[in-house]
Scaffold this motif. Structure first.
Motif, mmCIF file in Angstrom:
data_model
loop_
_atom_site.group_PDB
_atom_site.id
_atom_site.type_symbol
_atom_site.label_atom_id
_atom_site.label_comp_id
_atom_site.label_asym_id
_atom_site.label_seq_id
_atom_site.Cartn_x
_atom_site.Cartn_y
_atom_site.Cartn_z
ATOM 1 N N GLN A 33 3.613 -8.910 7.365
ATOM 2 C CA GLN A 33 2.892 -7.999 6.480
ATOM 3 C C GLN A 33 3.717 -6.727 6.364
ATOM 4 O O GLN A 33 4.136 -6.166 7.380
ATOM 5 C CB GLN A 33 1.526 -7.688 7.076
ATOM 6 C CG GLN A 33 0.705 -6.762 6.213
ATOM 7 C CD GLN A 33 -0.582 -6.335 6.903
ATOM 8 O OE1 GLN A 33 -1.029 -6.958 7.870
ATOM 9 N NE2 GLN A 33 -1.180 -5.263 6.419
ATOM 10 N N ASP A 35 3.990 -2.907 4.102
ATOM 11 C CA ASP A 35 3.426 -1.981 3.110
ATOM 12 C C ASP A 35 4.559 -1.233 2.426
ATOM 13 O O ASP A 35 5.478 -0.756 3.089
ATOM 14 C CB ASP A 35 2.497 -0.968 3.794
ATOM 15 C CG ASP A 35 1.195 -1.606 4.245
ATOM 16 O OD1 ASP A 35 0.842 -2.679 3.714
ATOM 17 O OD2 ASP A 35 0.534 -1.042 5.130
ATOM 18 N N THR A 78 -3.470 -9.184 -7.220
ATOM 19 C CA THR A 78 -2.500 -9.813 -6.315
ATOM 20 C C THR A 78 -1.595 -10.799 -7.051
ATOM 21 O O THR A 78 -2.075 -11.649 -7.797
ATOM 22 C CB THR A 78 -3.240 -10.546 -5.168
ATOM 23 O OG1 THR A 78 -4.080 -9.613 -4.493
ATOM 24 C CG2 THR A 78 -2.264 -11.152 -4.178
ATOM 25 N N THR A 97 -0.235 -7.363 -3.135
ATOM 26 C CA THR A 97 -1.412 -6.742 -3.732
ATOM 27 C C THR A 97 -1.073 -5.305 -4.136
ATOM 28 O O THR A 97 -0.643 -4.507 -3.297
ATOM 29 C CB THR A 97 -2.602 -6.771 -2.761
ATOM 30 O OG1 THR A 97 -2.878 -8.136 -2.434
ATOM 31 C CG2 THR A 97 -3.843 -6.143 -3.381
ATOM 32 N N LYS A 107 0.953 1.536 -4.535
ATOM 33 C CA LYS A 107 0.976 1.057 -3.159
ATOM 34 C C LYS A 107 0.916 -0.464 -3.164
ATOM 35 O O LYS A 107 0.121 -1.044 -3.900
ATOM 36 C CB LYS A 107 -0.264 1.582 -2.426
ATOM 37 C CG LYS A 107 0.059 2.480 -1.260
ATOM 38 C CD LYS A 107 -1.154 3.265 -0.838
ATOM 39 C CE LYS A 107 -1.917 2.588 0.283
ATOM 40 N NZ LYS A 107 -2.909 3.538 0.875
ATOM 41 N N LYS A 109 0.709 -3.992 -0.736
ATOM 42 C CA LYS A 109 0.552 -4.708 0.539
ATOM 43 C C LYS A 109 1.093 -6.099 0.354
ATOM 44 O O LYS A 109 0.611 -6.846 -0.489
ATOM 45 C CB LYS A 109 -0.937 -4.824 0.903
ATOM 46 C CG LYS A 109 -1.473 -3.646 1.639
ATOM 47 C CD LYS A 109 -2.798 -3.976 2.328
ATOM 48 C CE LYS A 109 -3.236 -2.837 3.236
ATOM 49 N NZ LYS A 109 -2.260 -2.464 4.253
ATOM 50 N N PHE A 111 2.403 -9.912 1.939
ATOM 51 C CA PHE A 111 2.267 -10.885 3.034
ATOM 52 C C PHE A 111 3.176 -12.079 2.788
ATOM 53 O O PHE A 111 3.314 -12.526 1.644
ATOM 54 C CB PHE A 111 0.849 -11.465 3.096
ATOM 55 C CG PHE A 111 -0.211 -10.545 3.561
ATOM 56 C CD1 PHE A 111 -0.507 -10.446 4.915
ATOM 57 C CD2 PHE A 111 -0.928 -9.783 2.656
ATOM 58 C CE1 PHE A 111 -1.507 -9.601 5.347
ATOM 59 C CE2 PHE A 111 -1.930 -8.929 3.074
ATOM 60 C CZ PHE A 111 -2.224 -8.832 4.430
ATOM 61 N N GLU A 148 8.826 2.087 3.000
ATOM 62 C CA GLU A 148 8.485 0.760 3.525
ATOM 63 C C GLU A 148 8.007 0.945 4.944
ATOM 64 O O GLU A 148 8.615 1.710 5.686
ATOM 65 C CB GLU A 148 9.737 -0.127 3.522
ATOM 66 C CG GLU A 148 9.501 -1.463 4.212
ATOM 67 C CD GLU A 148 10.778 -2.252 4.486
ATOM 68 O OE1 GLU A 148 11.630 -2.351 3.600
ATOM 69 O OE2 GLU A 148 10.897 -2.758 5.625
ATOM 70 N N SER A 150 6.270 -1.305 8.463
ATOM 71 C CA SER A 150 5.684 -2.449 9.146
ATOM 72 C C SER A 150 5.986 -2.309 10.627
ATOM 73 O O SER A 150 6.611 -1.327 11.044
ATOM 74 C CB SER A 150 6.250 -3.757 8.598
ATOM 75 O OG SER A 150 5.504 -4.838 9.114
#
Ligand SMILES: *[C@@H]1O[C@H](CO)[C@@H](O)[C@H](O)[C@H]1NC(C)=O
Ligand SMILES: *[C@@H]1O[C@H](CO)[C@@H](O)[C@H](O)[C@H]1NC(C)=O
Length: 167
Positions: A33, A35, A78, A97, A107, A109, A111, A148, A150
């Motif tokens: 994951q 961001d 998404t 997303t 922003k 997100k 995965f 970035e 994580s």
């Protein structure tokens, strides 16, 4: 008890759970994951990510060329996709997303999850599935808001992945 064995090229690790989490900092199933923040409208970010998946959709993987991505449509905000790993042909599912946080700031997100159910170690593959699309589409360039983040606990081998090895 810790047991390492190699099956089908994947690394299988079985361990008693307490001991396991004490020294294994990654998710229990290989996944990632991440961001991101971009200084762009989300429709621009979305457009570039989709175009990059389409550009890299070929089954023919030449050296230094990303390949075998597949754009699989959208669900709400998404973007859905997949990436088939070059060596063993597991299909990793990925998604992004997108949320507009203010005019000109998006922003994201993201995965990625390994298609190999027993995989716990991916050599950064899930992270690179995502990062290569972002870098390949030049979303990081000339962007003062670009960020970035994580951590190893939500992204397998985040701190030691070298995505340029996969390009
Ligand atoms: C995105 O992928 C993650 C991990 O596979 C999954 O948990 C999540 O439900 C997916 N999101 C969407 C909107 O499909
Ligand atoms: C990124 O940072 C934010 C703010 O500190 C945090 O809430 C979020 O969980 C982080 N994301 C990841 C993927 O670690």
């Amino acid at each position: 008890m810790v047991l390492y064995s190699v099956r089908g090229g994947g690394l299988v690790v079985a361990a008693s759970l307490g001991l396991f989490s004490a020294f294994f900092p990654y998710p229990s199933h290989a996944s990632c994951q991440v961001d991101w923040v971009f200084g762009k409208e989300c429709y621009t970010v979305k457009d570039r990510l989709i175009k990059q998946m389409e550009l890299w959709s070929s089954d023919q993987c030449s050296a230094k060329q990303q390949c075998r991505y597949k754009y699989e449509g959208e669900k709400g905000d998404t973007i859905l996709g997949s990436h088939t790993t070059p060596v063993l042909s597991f299909v990793d599912n990925l998604n992004f997303t997108l949320t507009d946080v203010s005019s000109g700031t998006c922003k994201v997100k993201a995965f990625s999850e390994s298609g190999a159910s027993y995989a716990v170690i991916d050599f950064g593959g899930n992270y690179c599935n995502l990062r290569n699309l972002v870098i390949g589409s030049k979303l990081d360039e000339n962007d003062e808001k670009y960020k970035e983040n994580s951590t190893n606990s939500v992204c397998t081998m985040y701190s030691i992945a070298h995505c340029n090895l996969y390009t």
